[in-house]
Design an enzyme around this catalytic site. Structure first.
Site, short mmCIF file in Angstrom:
data_model
loop_
_atom_site.label_atom_id
_atom_site.label_comp_id
_atom_site.label_asym_id
_atom_site.label_seq_id
_atom_site.Cartn_x
_atom_site.Cartn_y
_atom_site.Cartn_z
N PHE A 114 0.82 -1.22 0.00
CA PHE A 114 0.00 0.00 0.00
C PHE A 114 0.85 1.27 0.00
CE2 PHE A 114 0.83 0.00 4.54
CZ PHE A 114 0.64 1.31 4.96
N LYS A 115 2.10 1.17 0.42
CA LYS A 115 2.96 2.36 0.47
C LYS A 115 3.17 2.95 -0.93
CE LYS A 115 3.62 1.60 4.88
NZ LYS A 115 4.86 1.35 5.57
N ASP A 116 3.02 2.13 -1.97
CA ASP A 116 3.20 2.63 -3.34
C ASP A 116 2.22 3.75 -3.67
OD1 ASP A 116 5.27 0.85 -4.09
OD2 ASP A 116 3.83 -0.72 -4.58
N LEU B 156 3.81 6.82 -2.17
CA LEU B 156 5.20 7.08 -2.51
C LEU B 156 5.47 7.21 -3.99
CD1 LEU B 156 6.85 5.00 0.32
CD2 LEU B 156 6.96 7.48 0.00
N THR C 198 7.89 0.52 3.35
CA THR C 198 8.17 1.91 2.96
C THR C 198 9.47 2.01 2.18
OG1 THR C 198 6.92 2.98 4.72
CG2 THR C 198 8.78 4.19 3.86
#
Length: 467
Positions: A111-113, A116, A144
């Site tokens: 989900f960090k994509d 980011l 992350t």
């Protein structure tokens, strides 16, 4: 739109300066001076938008014209063109009144994509506008780091250093970070925990002279842009489930260790999204669960678990919630954070605890419960959960009423955590992008969790010619 610090000594700054500052110069966290309010009529209009269009609408409230309309739209399109699903974050119905929001269709399967990819493109955009080299510094509990490196690699004017806890991330997480061979990327594996790395990063950002000298920029969720990007999928999920189930209120169960993902949901609710319960799902490192139940925020003994990305004791974004809990009083926030620094503990009064319980429910997954949840849903629903999402589903089962509609955030693809999946006697097929990692050489340095040693390493990176 202006932004202020939770501790009161930074105020009146715009969106881009907020992104570049990361951690506020007074040691606090940056939040909007006023949270935009979205009417029911506007929500109805927004429900018909694509993910990218929705992101533009929500971002625009906070960017407030600082990035020209066409440039912002281009940044959003570029950021989500890298996702494998055209919906970006599709919603899957698993059983009656229970949905999963798949947040793992980006380049690193986490989900960090979502935040980011956007932040990497935004930093590149700012670097080109200003002509300044940007130095990104971050700590990761696993996801992350890979997402940040993927978000900025190959971009001119950017160097990045990531700290991760040596031997305390999954093998795939480690490979995603350390197989990148780029002179502008430095991976430091520290002998310690994520909390050790996070503490060092926050100390470096709190040194304002040092931060300005090296143009340090944050990619951890202390950066408000991370929170902003994550609010979008709460709106998107609500709209998709509303079309399917016809419900007017949706609960969200959120696996979280650093309180960033759940705070994004809290922000969406304060903006006007009809969110019911916000369920905080943790593992044995359950400082957040204990706070929600008892009003005491105090780190416990660190535990390595089946869900390593949540193996966090001190949640960076908790201070943002404290600001609103304490009626947006920065003096009160500063006093509590000073007390936490000196005594290692925060205790809120009964009135505040009642509000906490209105804002959140919580469940900490202990022992084999995570694996049992994976096995149960694979057997009964033919849906494979990663261990973090399994914690979210277990929390849904504990905190959600049968008549309530709930969306659990699926924070990572199960292939990233095969160590846990194998314990359930489940054999999964890896996506090709992940399978290829095992044949690549790794590039990392193992160091002590020592601030001075880490500073020496990153200064070598920051003083090298930018590519």
């Amino acid at each position: 739109m202006k932004f202020v610090s939770t501790r009161g000594n930074v105020s009146g700054i715009g969106f881009i300066d907020t992104v570049l500052m990361g951690l506020a110069n007074d040691g606090g966290l940056l939040i909007p001076e006023k949270i935009p309010q979205i009417t029911a009529e506007k929500l109805k209009e927004m429900s018909q938008l694509t993910y990218q269009e929705l992101a533009y609408e929500i971002f625009s409230y906070y960017v407030d014209g600082e990035i020209p309309e066409n440039d912002l739209k281009e940044l959003i399109e570029k950021s989500y063109a890298t996702f494998r699903n055209p919906e970006v974050t599709p919603v899957k119905k698993v059983k009656e009144n229970m949905y999963v929001l798949e947040l793992f269709h980006g380049p690193t399967f986490a989900f960090k994509d979502i935040a980011l990819q956007f932040l990497g493109n935004l930093y590149s955009y700012v670097s080109k506008k200003t002509g300044e080299t940007i130095h990104i510094l971050g700590a990761t509990s696993g996801d992350t780091g890979a997402s940040a490196i993927e978000g900025v690699r190959g971009k001119e004017g950017i160097r990045i250093c990531i700290l991760h806890p040596f031997g305390k991330v999954s093998k795939v997480q480690e490979l995603q970070m350390t197989t990148v061979h780029d002179k502008n990327v430095l991976n430091l594996a520290i002998r310690g925990t994520f909390d050790d790395g996070q503490r060092i990063i926050k100390e470096l950002f709190a040194d304002v002279d040092y931060k300005h000298k090296y143009h340090l920029r944050a990619i951890n969720s202390i950066n408000f842009a991370r929170i902003l990007a994550q609010t979008v999928y709460y709106f998107y999920a609500y709209f998709q489930v509303g079309k399917e189930a016809g419900t007017k209120s949706v609960n969200f169960s959120v696996p979280t260790g650093n309180f960033g993902d759940i705070f994004a949901g809290y922000l969406a609710k304060k903006m006007g999204l009809p969110v019911g319960k916000l369920i905080v799902a943790t593992n044995e490192n359950n400082i957040l669960e204990r706070f929600i139940h008892d009003g005491v925020y105090e780190p416990g003994e660190f535990r390595s678990t089946f869900s390593p990305s949540m193996d966090i004791q001190v949640a960076s974004n908790f201070e943002r919630y404290l600001y609103y809990l304490l009626d947006e009083d920065p003096t009160a926030v500063s006093a509590l954070m000073d007390h936490f620094k000196s005594e290692g503990k925060i205790v809120v009064n009964e009135e505040h605890l009642r509000q906490v319980k209105k804002d959140f429910a919580a469940h900490g997954v202990v022992g084999e419960e995570c694996l049992l949840t994976i096995s149960k849903y694979y057997t009964e629903s033919n849906y494979l959960l990663d261990p973090h999402t399994a914690c979210g589903v277990a929390a849904y089962e504990t905190c959600n009423e049968p008549s309530e509609v709930c969306v659990t955030l699926a924070t990572a693809h199960p292939a990233k955590f095969n160590e846990s999946i194998e314990r359930c006697d489940i054999k999964q097929t890896f996506p090709e992008q992940i399978s290829q990692l095992f044949d690549k050489p790794q590039y990392l340095e193992v160091v002590d969790a020592d601030k001075e040693e880490i500073v020496r390493k990153i200064e070598t990176l920051f003083s090298s010619p930018a590519k």
